[in-house]
Design an enzyme around this catalytic site. Structure first.
Site: not given
Ligand code: DGJ
Length: 723
Positions: A361, A529, A609
């Protein structure tokens, strides 16, 4: 099926269970005579009441008898010619005049969908294109109607062509107008905010208007481009409901208006606030599509029809029914604090549990160690990830895992190389302080050099590395609404041009990388959307991963969208958004009602878990076909009481998957039953967890006892047909 009867000058559009009947009035006006259950192709002229004189309703000059556009059911509403309800369009000519009156000129019927020139659109079907002429401005309006024989969804949009010799300005350009006969209705909308998207709210529709929308440059968390009209008394399983959803991701409106006679106008499309469009002679403006759903069997049937429609005609064909990645995303596991070792360790643990994709991410690029910097600098941060992406990707590959990556392509940080080089690429004026949100500005996606730059950066990453998945995020709404590249008189075009630029970029990237799976995201579900779903087979439903909140958000989302479009992850407790503690089993059960994944560091979990994760993944793979193809039945509404329960039933009714949650444990509450829905009454089903075999009608009418559960405890039942 679409038919035109020359003798009665009537069009009939027949879907699976609905008909839409339009009549060309002798003076040329195109009027709606029916939108509802199936009808025969009779001459409906007897229903015409528009010739009854109503004081204060002006009569157009060209009708021999009384006829007022104020009381007729107009398929596209002009302005300044007696119809005082919401107009569909405002066309301003050189002299400032803006009245419009539309009459029929021609039509054609063809197989397939109209070409929307850069706007997302539904595929397949049969289309009726009716051309109207504005007798006052000379503009031509084409109304497109696409019908699917297997569906109760009708898709509409409008195209406006300047047929004159001088430019005109559009100040409003709605996608559709639907006038319904007088009736008593409620309106259902899906409102919300960040971390709380798509909360259903039902209110009576009285005289005047209910107008919902977004002016944020994005469809938004705050209000979803969805509206349902429910005949008073209609509910989940009975009564007539009409659903309206825009296939559009920019600023929008939908409006339901009760007129003086009690008739109801539903209309909408691009938000006309701060909108204008210069239309040169001979040029056309194409409006976004709206999907209109008819259900005679309540909201449940409406949602199932929308779900089928999205799967068959909207979601990308290549991925819609293919197994989804069961991924682990490092966001809640590490936020910005990661390096190669951490990611590889996370992958080791995830692979051992059966997770098949690692998604890296935010934070892998530029100098991004917090949210203040580097958006736009799409080169790998080698200080953080020494050796770049390849060592991590290689590690995943050796573990048999795939690799995915996060981008926020539409953004630019003030603190970035890109901003230093091109301050004017951000929306607004570089010499006037601009609004920040999450310390970032929005790139001017109306500019080709900007989209070319982002395309170049993303292509570079995607072509140099083995990447199978992209998470496309968007974390702020637009302010300023000003492009230094647009002339003064075209600034009102900015918001729509912005979203066209976004669609263009996604389309270009997907064409260049057809095997990459793109998931949409906007600070969670801020752009969930119909427009985005033309590109993204799934969308991050919300940043709120709390199991109870998610049950509600997913419930709300299910009114308009299929389960398979909802990306749903298991996270740790106390939950990062609410601080709530819910059982691990519940988090898995709620996440199994969509494309399942994980938002945690498996290395920090207990042995129990981890064991449950293996079970959750095995369960997800077993029921995945139901999530991708099944029918959803909403059983217990978490907004109405202490229980959440839904069933997903296979089309052949041979299998069902039931998930429920008890919000608060109540002592002695042992006489509560859960009555299932959607099963075949005469089939016999084995309920795996209860070691019971019962007929469908027994399960639906006598029901099953509600299991005893702690707060936020979930249960699941797997049902299989037995002989
Ligand atoms: C918003 C997203 O919804 C999160 O899952 C993550 O990716 C953050 N942004 C990262 O800045």
């Amino acid at each position: 099926m679409i038919v035109f009867h020359e003798a009665t000058r009537m069009f009939f559009l027949h879907g699976k269970n609905y008909s839409c009947a339009l009549r060309i009035h002798p003076a040329g006006y195109l009027c709606n005579f029916h939108f509802g259950g199936r009808i025969g192709e009779d001459d409906l002229a007897y229903l015409d009441h528009s010739a009854r004189e109503l004081s204060f309703s002006p009569i157009p000059p060209d009708v021999g008898n009384y006829f007022s556009l104020d009381v007729s059911a107009n398929e596209y509403a002009g302005f300044g010619q007696g119809d005082f309800r919401s107009p569909s369009v405002l066309i301003v000519r050189e002299n400032g005049e803006r009245a419009s009156r539309f009459v029929y000129t021609s039509h054609k019927i063809y197989g397939g969908a109209p070409d929307l020139d850069g706007l997302p659109s539904a595929r397949g079907g049969q289309t009726l294109a009716i051309s109207l002429k504005d007798v006052l401005s000379g503009a031509e309006i084409v109304l497109n109607y696409t019908v699917y024989e297997d569906s109760d969804v009708l898709v509409r949009n409008a195209e406006i062509r300047n047929g004159g010799k001088t430019p005109v300005t559009l100040l409003r350009a709605d996608s559709f107008c639907l006038d319904l006969a007088a009736g008593e209705y409620d309106v259902l909308r899906l409102h919300g905010r960040h971390n709380m998207e798509r909360t259903p709210e039902r209110t009576p529709l009285g005289h005047g208007s209910i107008r919902i929308g977004s002016s944020r440059g994005a469809s938004s968390h705050q209000m979803n481009p969805f509206l349902a009209l429910l005949e008073r008394g209609a509910g989940e399983d009975s009564g007539v409901c009409l659903g309206f959803e825009l296939l559009y991701s920019g600023s929008w409106t939908l409006e339901a208006e009760v007129s003086q006679t009690g008739s109801v106008r539903v209309c909408g499309g691009i938000n006309d606030l701060n909108f204008s469009w210069e239309l040169g002679a001979g040029r056309s403006f194409i409006t976004p599509q709206v999907a209109i759903c008819y259900s005679a069997r309540g909201l449940g049937e409406m949602s199932r029809s929308f779900a089928d429609f999205f799967r068959e005609h909207v979601l990308p064909e290549k991925f819609v029914y293919s197994p989804r990645p069961v991924l682990v995303n490092n966001w809640e596991a590490t936020y910005f604090d990661f390096d190669r070792e951490k990611l590889c360790a996370l992958a080791d643990e995830a692979a051992a549990l059966g997770i098949d994709t690692l998604v890296l991410d935010d934070g892998w690029f530029g100098k991004r160690n917090n949210d203040r910097t580097s958006l736009g600098d799409w080169t790998v941060n080698e200080t953080k990830l020494d050796g770049g992406l390849d060592p991590v990707i290689g590690h995943c590959k050796r573990l048999g895992m795939k690799f995915g990556i996060w981008f926020e392509p539409e953004m630019i940080s003030k603190e970035s190389e890109l901003y230093r080089a091109h301050p004017d690429w951000a929306i607004g004026r570089a010499d006037v302080p601009r609004c920040e949100s999450r310390h970032q500005y929005v790139l001017d996606m109306t500019r080709e050099e900007v989209t070319d730059y982002v395309f170049g950066c993303m292509s570079e990453i995607l072509s140099r590395h083995e990447i199978s998945y992209v998470k496309w995020d968007m974390n702020r709404h637009i302010s300023e609404f000003y492009s230094s590249r647009l002339p003064a008189e075209r600034q009102g075009e900015f918001a729509h041009r912005y979203i066209l630029g976004v669609y263009g970029l996604i389309g270009r990237l997907q064409a260049a990388f057809p095997n990459v799976f793109f998931e949409g995201c906007s600070g969670g579900g801020g752009r969930f959307d119909g427009g985005m779903l033309c590109y993204f087979p799934q969308f991050w439903t919300s940043d709120d991963t709390d199991a109870y909140e998610r049950a509600r958000i997913q419930w709300g989302t299910s009114y308009g969208y299929p389960l398979s479009a909802m990306s749903c992850h298991v996270s740790v407790c106390p939950n990062h958004q609410t601080g709530r503690i819910t059982p691990f089993f519940s988090r898995g059960a709620i996440a199994s009602l969509g494309a399942t994944g994980y938002e945690l560091d498996p290395g920090r979990l207990s042995g129990e878990e981890k064991r449950q994760i293996k079970e959750q993944i095995a369960n997800y793979r077993e029921i995945e076909a139901l999530i991708l193809r099944g029918d959803l039945y909403r059983i217990a509404d978490p907004f109405a009481g202490e229980l959440f329960c839904v069933a997903v039933v296979s089309k052949d009714k041979a299998r069902a998957y039931v998930v429920g949650m008890r919000v608060h444990a109540v002592p002695g509450d042992f006489d509560r039953r859960v009555r299932l829905k959607g099963l075949a009454p005469e089939k016999r089903y084995a309920v795996e967890e209860l070691s019971l075999t019962l007929r469908g009608d027994t399960l639906m009418n006598a029901g099953l006892l509600l299991p005893r559960l702690p707060d936020f405890g979930c249960w699941v039942w797997h049902l299989k047909e037995t002989s």
